[in-house]
Design an enzyme around this catalytic site. Structure first.
Site, short mmCIF file in Angstrom:
data_model
loop_
_atom_site.label_atom_id
_atom_site.label_comp_id
_atom_site.label_asym_id
_atom_site.label_seq_id
_atom_site.Cartn_x
_atom_site.Cartn_y
_atom_site.Cartn_z
N MET A 110 0.84 -1.21 0.00
CA MET A 110 0.00 0.00 0.00
C MET A 110 0.87 1.25 0.00
SD MET A 110 -3.18 -1.11 2.48
CE MET A 110 -4.21 0.27 2.00
N ASP A 111 0.53 2.18 -0.88
CA ASP A 111 1.31 3.42 -0.95
C ASP A 111 0.61 4.52 -0.15
OD1 ASP A 111 -0.73 4.53 -2.58
OD2 ASP A 111 0.24 3.81 -4.40
N SER A 112 1.21 5.69 -0.13
CA SER A 112 0.72 6.77 0.74
C SER A 112 -0.71 7.17 0.39
CB SER A 112 1.66 7.98 0.66
OG SER A 112 1.76 8.42 -0.69
N GLU A 140 -2.99 5.29 -1.02
CA GLU A 140 -3.91 4.22 -0.63
C GLU A 140 -4.21 4.30 0.87
OE1 GLU A 140 -3.36 0.64 -3.86
OE2 GLU A 140 -1.78 0.86 -2.35
#
Lengths: 90, 423
Positions: free
Chosen positions: A40-42, A44
């Site tokens: 998961m990225d920022s 998300e």
């Protein structure tokens, strides 16, 4: 604690939200790592913060969600936020 | 000795579908790619037809997790970029690039992108959410989805591209500027591999209004006719929009050959000029446009006598068609009447920022087949348009070794690439 905020109940609802987000069919566990396991990225995590707010009717600062490493951390965050909301409303 | 630049990979999405094969096959079959626009309410615009890829299923090519976070123009760009890398044999089985296995492998890989409109489909949806429900209902992906450099960012992240990154916004010349800059970067040693191309998704209410207000769109398309995009034809009356993307892998020839890559063609010359004339109108005399063609040919050592074909920008805006015809006359002199001029986009529309990259994809196949695709909608040349326009049916020729691919944006931003068969 209200029935809907038991650990099991919150985990099930958090799991459902995150599964939809990352498009995962496989079961998640409390120890599943948001970034290392799910990538998961920022943004998300920001989306997760909004989705949790809508699901549980509580306001979760994005920064608090960003500090969570695992699903278990998210569950604890939701539960403590719900408790604080309850105290405020008394 | 100056390095030579070659194309080793190609990916294209056109209104006909995904991949260069369907684009070529449909053009050879003389099938129109234009249809009445149905994805949004077109009551506020006159140009009600376009090259819309109606049954696009991006999830068949990239993860749904990515698709829902980006605008359609990024999706088009991502898939065509992925296909270009696959075609260049630079993707592993897990869809990671070969350089991902090397430390700092992506540092010498660059990306250049042409786009015009950005991601208005995504942006319009989120603006409606903002006005209707408030800021918390706006997707966090708005921050990275809507703006024209989104393709550059998304492709760079997806494929670990960590070298030069540029996005060009110069109307219908945007994609051509991306290709020319990529070639420059390779020649100057600033990168070893360049992924270059363009992407455009112009079909949303506001995006459509933006190009409509330019005054350059066909008004004959108001009744839903699909034979309205007519570059250089007597009935030309403006642009018809299309969506899609095309990307190419460019490398120095020595690098490509040393890794055993197949070569589609050489990017043998390129040049850009500006008319410096008006915000909107191109200079009628075509002199600076001709200069771009001449410079590209000079760089390649190609003369008018040895030029085999021109893929014209062919906007179908009457003044621009006449100006482009003049420019070709100026550049090619006495040879101008001999050189076939192709405008295959007549069949499927103008992809704005991706227009020239899609033309390049067609030109590569054209050189391979020695067949020049035709302008599907062409009956009689317009006044002032007196070149050998390839019309209605494709034309086979004995020699197609060199090809000029033209691009021209609003107000006369000119960019030209000369492709040469790699022998």
């Amino acid at each position: 604690m209200a029935q809907e905020f038991t650990q099991e109940n919150v985990f099930a609802r958090v799991e459902k939200i995150i599964s939809v987000q990352v498009g995962s069919d496989t079961a998640l566990s409390p120890g599943t790592h948001l970034q290392d396991d799910l990538g998961m990225d920022s943004l998300e995590l920001v989306e997760l913060s909004i989705a949790l707010g809508n699901e549980f009717g509580i306001e979760l600062p994005d920064a608090d969600v960003h500090r969570c490493a695992t699903l278990s951390d998210i569950v604890q965050l939701v539960q403590s936020a719900e408790s604080e909301e309850k105290v405020k409303s008394v | 000795m100056t390095a030579r630049v070659v194309i080793t990979g190609m990916g294209v999405i056109s209104p006909y579908g995904v991949g260069p094969a369907i684009l070529w096959d449909k053009l050879m079959a003389g099938e129109t790619g234009l249809k009445v626009l149905t994805s949004f309410d077109t009551s506020h615009i006159q140009c009600k037809v376009g090259g819309q890829f109606s049954d696009f299923r991006p999830e068949s090519y990239i993860s749904p997790r990515i698709v829902r976070k980006v605008d359609r123009f990024s999706t088009l760009g991502l898939i065509s970029a992925q296909q270009a890398l696959q075609d260049a044999d630079l993707l592993l089985d897990n869809n990671k690039p070969t350089w991902s296995q090397q430390e700092h492998g992506g540092d010498r890989v660059g990306i250049t992108v042409g786009n015009n409109l950005g991601g208005w489909e995504f942006a319009e949806r989120e603006l409606r959410n903002l006005w209707k429900s408030g800021p918390r209902e706006v997707s966090p992906y708005m921050a990275t989805a809507w703006f024209p450099a989104a393709v550059q960012g998304n492709v760079a992240i997806q494929f670990g591209i960590k070298g030069i990154g540029r996005t060009f916004l110069s109307d219908r010349a945007s994609g051509a500027l991306a290709l020319t800059h990529a070639a420059d970067c390779l020649i100057r040693g600033r990168a070893d591999i360049m992924l270059a191309g363009g992407a455009e998704a112009p079909f949303s209410p506001y995006a459509a209004l933006c190009y409509e207000t330019s005054g350059f769109m066909s008004t004959r398309a108001a009744d839903g006719s699909t034979d309205v995009y007519r570059p250089f034809d007597r009935a030309h009356d403006g642009l018809v929009a299309a969506e899609g993307a095309a990307f190419f892998v460019l490398e120095r020839a020595e690098d490509a050959l040393s890794r055993g890559a197949k070569v589609h063609a050489e990017v043998a010359g390129w040049a850009t000029t500006h008319d410096g004339y008006d915000f909107v109108q191109c200079a009628p005399d075509g002199q600076r446009y001709a200069a771009a063609m001449t410079q590209a040919m000079d760089q390649a050592g190609v003369t008018a006598a040895t030029l085999d074909c021109v893929f014209a920008a062919g906007s179908a805006v009457p003044d621009e068609d006449v100006s482009e015809t003049r420019a070709i006359h100026l550049a090619l002199g006495n040879e101008a009447p001999r050189v076939p001029v192709s405008t295959p986009k007549s069949a499927f529309g103008n992809l704005f920022g991706a227009a020239m990259p899609v033309d390049t994809a067609i030109a590569l196949r054209s050189m391979q087949e020695k067949v020049i695709p035709a302008a599907l909608h062409f009956d009689q040349p317009a006044s002032g348009c007196d070149l050998d326009y390839v019309a209605r049916t494709p034309r086979s020729i004995d020699r197609l070794d060199t090809c000029l691919v033209n691009a021209r944006g609003i107000g006369g931003t000119n960019a030209v690439v000369l492709l040469r068969r790699w022998l």
